[in-house]
Motif scaffolding. Structure first.
Motif, mmCIF file in Angstrom:
data_model
loop_
_atom_site.group_PDB
_atom_site.id
_atom_site.type_symbol
_atom_site.label_atom_id
_atom_site.label_comp_id
_atom_site.label_asym_id
_atom_site.label_seq_id
_atom_site.Cartn_x
_atom_site.Cartn_y
_atom_site.Cartn_z
ATOM 1 N N VAL A 64 33.181 50.614 22.014
ATOM 2 C CA VAL A 64 33.719 50.413 23.492
ATOM 3 C C VAL A 64 33.045 51.515 24.177
ATOM 4 N N PRO A 65 33.353 50.632 25.466
ATOM 5 C CA PRO A 65 32.331 51.795 26.650
ATOM 6 C C PRO A 65 33.592 52.833 27.094
ATOM 7 N N ASP A 66 33.236 54.050 27.930
ATOM 8 C CA ASP A 66 34.005 54.499 28.371
ATOM 9 C C ASP A 66 34.722 54.120 29.392
ATOM 10 N N LEU A 67 35.560 53.294 30.022
ATOM 11 C CA LEU A 67 36.322 53.163 31.193
ATOM 12 C C LEU A 67 36.405 53.539 32.473
ATOM 13 N N LYS A 68 37.190 54.730 31.600
ATOM 14 C CA LYS A 68 38.318 55.545 32.996
ATOM 15 C C LYS A 68 37.503 55.792 34.122
ATOM 16 N N GLY A 69 38.888 56.043 35.066
ATOM 17 C CA GLY A 69 37.773 56.644 36.328
ATOM 18 C C GLY A 69 36.795 54.124 37.180
ATOM 19 N N LEU A 70 36.403 54.019 36.075
ATOM 20 C CA LEU A 70 35.494 52.975 36.788
ATOM 21 C C LEU A 70 36.922 51.999 37.648
ATOM 22 N N GLN A 71 36.914 51.280 38.356
ATOM 23 C CA GLN A 71 37.517 50.317 39.337
ATOM 24 C C GLN A 71 37.625 48.570 37.689
ATOM 25 N N ILE A 72 38.273 48.635 38.098
ATOM 26 C CA ILE A 72 38.734 47.178 37.108
ATOM 27 C C ILE A 72 37.918 45.860 36.823
ATOM 28 N N GLU A 73 36.704 45.769 38.394
ATOM 29 C CA GLU A 73 35.904 44.858 38.679
ATOM 30 C C GLU A 73 34.739 45.191 38.427
ATOM 31 N N ASP A 74 34.145 46.816 37.629
ATOM 32 C CA ASP A 74 33.526 47.373 37.161
ATOM 33 C C ASP A 74 33.437 47.019 35.532
ATOM 34 N N ALA A 75 34.869 47.760 35.213
ATOM 35 C CA ALA A 75 35.140 47.599 33.542
ATOM 36 C C ALA A 75 34.896 46.540 33.390
ATOM 37 N N ALA A 76 35.357 44.980 33.671
ATOM 38 C CA ALA A 76 35.706 44.213 33.459
ATOM 39 C C ALA A 76 34.164 43.208 32.728
ATOM 40 N N ALA A 77 33.269 43.493 34.153
ATOM 41 C CA ALA A 77 31.661 43.043 33.421
ATOM 42 C C ALA A 77 31.548 43.813 32.200
ATOM 43 N N MET A 78 31.678 44.680 32.563
ATOM 44 C CA MET A 78 31.115 45.729 30.515
ATOM 45 C C MET A 78 32.185 44.866 29.350
ATOM 46 N N ILE A 79 33.344 44.979 30.267
ATOM 47 C CA ILE A 79 34.065 44.417 28.542
ATOM 48 C C ILE A 79 33.229 43.535 28.256
ATOM 49 N N ALA A 80 33.451 42.014 29.042
ATOM 50 C CA ALA A 80 32.891 41.217 28.818
ATOM 51 C C ALA A 80 30.944 40.921 28.412
ATOM 52 N N ALA A 81 30.551 41.559 28.144
ATOM 53 C CA ALA A 81 29.130 42.094 27.918
ATOM 54 C C ALA A 81 28.697 42.666 26.468
ATOM 55 N N LYS A 82 29.716 43.154 26.182
ATOM 56 C CA LYS A 82 30.358 43.820 25.103
ATOM 57 C C LYS A 82 31.357 42.378 24.149
ATOM 58 N N ASN A 112 34.363 52.067 17.570
ATOM 59 C CA ASN A 112 34.010 51.702 17.114
ATOM 60 C C ASN A 112 35.387 49.973 16.348
ATOM 61 N N VAL A 113 34.994 48.941 17.468
ATOM 62 C CA VAL A 113 36.119 47.637 17.213
ATOM 63 C C VAL A 113 35.007 46.366 16.581
ATOM 64 N N LYS A 114 36.162 45.603 16.311
ATOM 65 C CA LYS A 114 35.702 44.396 15.919
ATOM 66 C C LYS A 114 34.871 42.924 17.486
ATOM 67 N N HIS A 115 34.460 42.094 17.010
ATOM 68 C CA HIS A 115 33.833 41.435 18.262
ATOM 69 C C HIS A 115 35.335 41.111 18.324
ATOM 70 N N GLY A 116 35.473 40.752 20.421
ATOM 71 C CA GLY A 116 37.102 40.232 21.042
ATOM 72 C C GLY A 116 38.501 40.203 20.814
ATOM 73 N N ARG A 117 38.244 42.510 20.311
ATOM 74 C CA ARG A 117 38.884 43.680 20.526
ATOM 75 C C ARG A 117 39.382 43.951 21.788
ATOM 76 N N THR A 118 41.113 43.935 22.005
ATOM 77 C CA THR A 118 41.447 43.924 23.111
ATOM 78 C C THR A 118 41.635 44.889 23.112
ATOM 79 N N ILE A 119 41.109 45.677 24.470
ATOM 80 C CA ILE A 119 41.386 47.121 25.312
ATOM 81 C C ILE A 119 42.311 46.849 26.689
#
Length: 218
Positions: A64-82, A112-119
């Protein structure tokens, strides 16, 4: 080494008995049904284990990427890429926070999580929440402070006004504007309470209330 004819005959006899037993067992309906059931159970178990392993992906994990401090728009792209998903479950207002920034995440970064996990995300509210001011007129100072504190308003200025009733609240103001019960102001604001000093008559306050009412109406 010599074999006796009788030994050879005994061996042949035993082989014939074994063949006869197997033929009878195979031709027996119950034996065949049991064998078929065992075979089907083995096949079904193998198929089930295969699909369970494929579904749970025991041999695959995503960090799981570390998302703290990021804007939702930037975090969404990182989450989708994973190949993950996200859900905003709460929003909080911090006075010095950056609007829209991620404050907390579950699971935490580098887990460490499985594919499709919700953050699950908690973000900084873009606007300061509003609270409705209760009707504080004729309340005691202590009661008024308690009610305001419960709403998250701790910065309270006290202005004494002539009154024969000490610590009686005659009005509340926000940025110089009189407030009535039910009006909303930003949580954490500074307000002013007009409180009787107990040293004089409160007849002069009639004009004070009239002026406040006119000011608010305007």
């Amino acid at each position: 080494m010599h074999f006796r004819t009788s030994d050879f005959r005994d061996t042949m006899g035993k082989d014939k008995q074994t063949d006869s037993f197997l033929k009878k067992a195979i031709s027996n309906t119950y034996v065949r049904n049991i064998a078929a059931m065992v075979l089907i159970a083995i096949v079904l178990t193998g198929i089930t284990l295969f699909f369970i392993n494929k579904y749970t992906r025991h041999d695959q994990a995503i960090e799981v990427p570390d998302l703290k401090g990021l804007q939702i728009e930037d975090a969404a792209a990182m989450i989708a890429a994973k190949n993950l998903r996200y859900e905003i479950v709460d929003s909080l207002f911090q006075k010095d926070g950056v609007p829209g920034a991620i404050l907390e995440q579950i699971p935490s970064g580098k887990s460490n999580v499985k594919h499709g996990r919700t953050i699950y995300l908690t973000v900084q509210a873009r606007n300061e929440p509003l609270v409705a001011i209760p009707d504080l007129e004729d309340a005691s100072l202590r009661q008024a402070e308690t009610l305001l504190n419960a709403l998250g308003i701790y910065q309270i200025n006290i202005v004494s006004v002539p009154s024969e009733f000490q610590d009686l609240v005659y009005g509340v103001e926000y940025k110089g504007t009189p407030l009535k019960g039910g009006q909303k102001i930003p949580k954490g604001s500074t307000v002013t309470l007009k409180v009787g000093n107990g040293n004089g008559s409160d007849t002069s306050l009639d004009s004070l209330h009239t002026e406040e009412s006119e000011t608010f109406t305007e």
